[in-house]
Design an enzyme around this catalytic site. Sequence first.
Site, PDB file in Angstrom:
ATOM      1  N   THR A 134       0.852  -1.204   0.000  1.00  0.00           N
ATOM      2  CA  THR A 134       0.000   0.000   0.000  1.00  0.00           C
ATOM      3  C   THR A 134       0.879   1.243   0.000  1.00  0.00           C
ATOM      4  O   THR A 134       0.658   2.172  -0.788  1.00  0.00           O
ATOM      5  CB  THR A 134      -0.935  -0.005   1.232  1.00  0.00           C
ATOM      6  OG1 THR A 134      -1.781  -1.155   1.146  1.00  0.00           O
ATOM      7  CG2 THR A 134      -1.782   1.253   1.301  1.00  0.00           C
ATOM      8  N   HIS A 139       3.997  -9.750   3.539  1.00  0.00           N
ATOM      9  CA  HIS A 139       3.097 -10.755   4.122  1.00  0.00           C
ATOM     10  C   HIS A 139       2.389 -11.615   3.074  1.00  0.00           C
ATOM     11  O   HIS A 139       1.653 -12.537   3.424  1.00  0.00           O
ATOM     12  CB  HIS A 139       2.097 -10.106   5.082  1.00  0.00           C
ATOM     13  CG  HIS A 139       1.001  -9.320   4.441  1.00  0.00           C
ATOM     14  ND1 HIS A 139      -0.252  -9.834   4.257  1.00  0.00           N
ATOM     15  CD2 HIS A 139       0.968  -8.051   3.968  1.00  0.00           C
ATOM     16  CE1 HIS A 139      -1.022  -8.911   3.692  1.00  0.00           C
ATOM     17  NE2 HIS A 139      -0.303  -7.820   3.511  1.00  0.00           N
ATOM     18  N   THR A 162      13.078   5.157  10.987  1.00  0.00           N
ATOM     19  CA  THR A 162      14.079   4.159  11.363  1.00  0.00           C
ATOM     20  C   THR A 162      13.740   2.811  10.739  1.00  0.00           C
ATOM     21  O   THR A 162      12.593   2.355  10.846  1.00  0.00           O
ATOM     22  CB  THR A 162      14.116   4.033  12.906  1.00  0.00           C
ATOM     23  OG1 THR A 162      14.342   5.336  13.428  1.00  0.00           O
ATOM     24  CG2 THR A 162      15.189   3.074  13.373  1.00  0.00           C
ATOM     25  N   CYS A 211      -9.657  -7.290   1.714  1.00  0.00           N
ATOM     26  CA  CYS A 211      -9.579  -5.863   1.997  1.00  0.00           C
ATOM     27  C   CYS A 211     -10.936  -5.188   1.894  1.00  0.00           C
ATOM     28  O   CYS A 211     -11.122  -4.099   2.385  1.00  0.00           O
ATOM     29  CB  CYS A 211      -8.614  -5.188   1.029  1.00  0.00           C
ATOM     30  SG  CYS A 211      -7.013  -5.968   1.060  1.00  0.00           S
TER      31      CYS A 211
END
Length: 392
Positions: free
Chosen positions: A73, A209, A249, A335
């Site tokens: 995304t 994933h 980070t 989704c």
Amino acid sequence: MQLPIYMDHHATTPVDQRVVDAMLPYLCEKFGNVASTHCFGQEVKDGCLNARTDVANLIGATANEIVFTSGATESNNTALKGVAEGNQHKGKHLISCVTEHRSVLDTLSYLEGRGFEVTLLPVDSDGKVTVQQVKEAIRQGAEGSTDRTTLVTLMGANNEIGTIHPIEEVGTMLKDMDIVFHVDGAQAAGKVPFDVKKFHVDLLSISGHKIYGPKGIGALYIRDRAVEQMNLGPLLHGGSQEGGLRAGTLPVHLVVGLGKAAQLCSGDHLLEENDRLFQLRETLYNGIKKVANVSINGHPTDRLPGNLNLTFHDIDSELLGIGLKGIAFSSTSACSSSSAKPSHVLTSIGCTDTQALSSARFGLGRRNTLKEVEYVVERVAQTVRKFAKVAG
Ligand code: PMP
């Protein structure tokens, strides 16, 4: 047979134990910030570099062309907003396709609200676009206007019906034009052989994933790291990480996990697994065809090996869900499954609303076995016997 059985690998995949093993040292022991110059920072550097190389190898790229993100995304948002906005002095016309994932379609709608014009190409009844359609949609008019195309974005493979677009043909057609070619590879990278150089892809989105890696990590491939040539700016501001393209980070444990996941679905691993998944899918399809009145959605051959999307003509998906309790499959994309609307992908290949709402997607993956497939066929047979509408 142990229940539940997971057959929804397009929604997400379990993290491979080998990926977990690779990640664990980077949580408590090697916890440093990769930007730190002291030894704690230095000891995580190699892990990140190796992961970058593994992700690059998966798609035929080099390590410096990979930017880590939080997932596909974010990669899609970075690519689409970055290229559209960065090139608006050249043109404001963008090309995509009706069956794209929401993370592309919603980003394009956002851009439309900011003065861009979007052409969404229709697909044929198998869910494919042709290179000719893309060619005909390209506009080469006035500089800085909606009459000039700056970006083509297409998904490598569809998350619902598994159809694979002709990415190499489109990339080859676009390669000498001043148009950026982005591919949403969330379902394609690590599932089918993908070579960004051979396919002439400028930007590619990857999701961890979907390939047995952790959630919350992904990547954006940037050809030759040609950020200036593509006028690609960052989505997130705030630090110089990832060459200034993605501030924040680096989550080293996730990065290492993505690298290991990519390694485990590269080269021969991918080809062997695809043969296995293809056999399982054919067994599932042939078995279900014998016991239920179904038609297949998506391309008969150019499709993800683990994807089987079926419309059940004599039974609606709610009853199918009841009959197949204990088997995790999807009756619409994960989704958008909270909305009971028919899938935009299925309606765009010609399914009626009723057909779209009576469809099921089985997504086979690494842990599925022949025994499970045979069991699912048997359960479908029982469900049809119990619930199927009687003709007339
Ligand atoms: N694109 C496609 C084709 C997808 O299937 C998905 C996940 N459903 C995404 C993008 C979004 O990926 P992520 O979950 O990594 O943000």
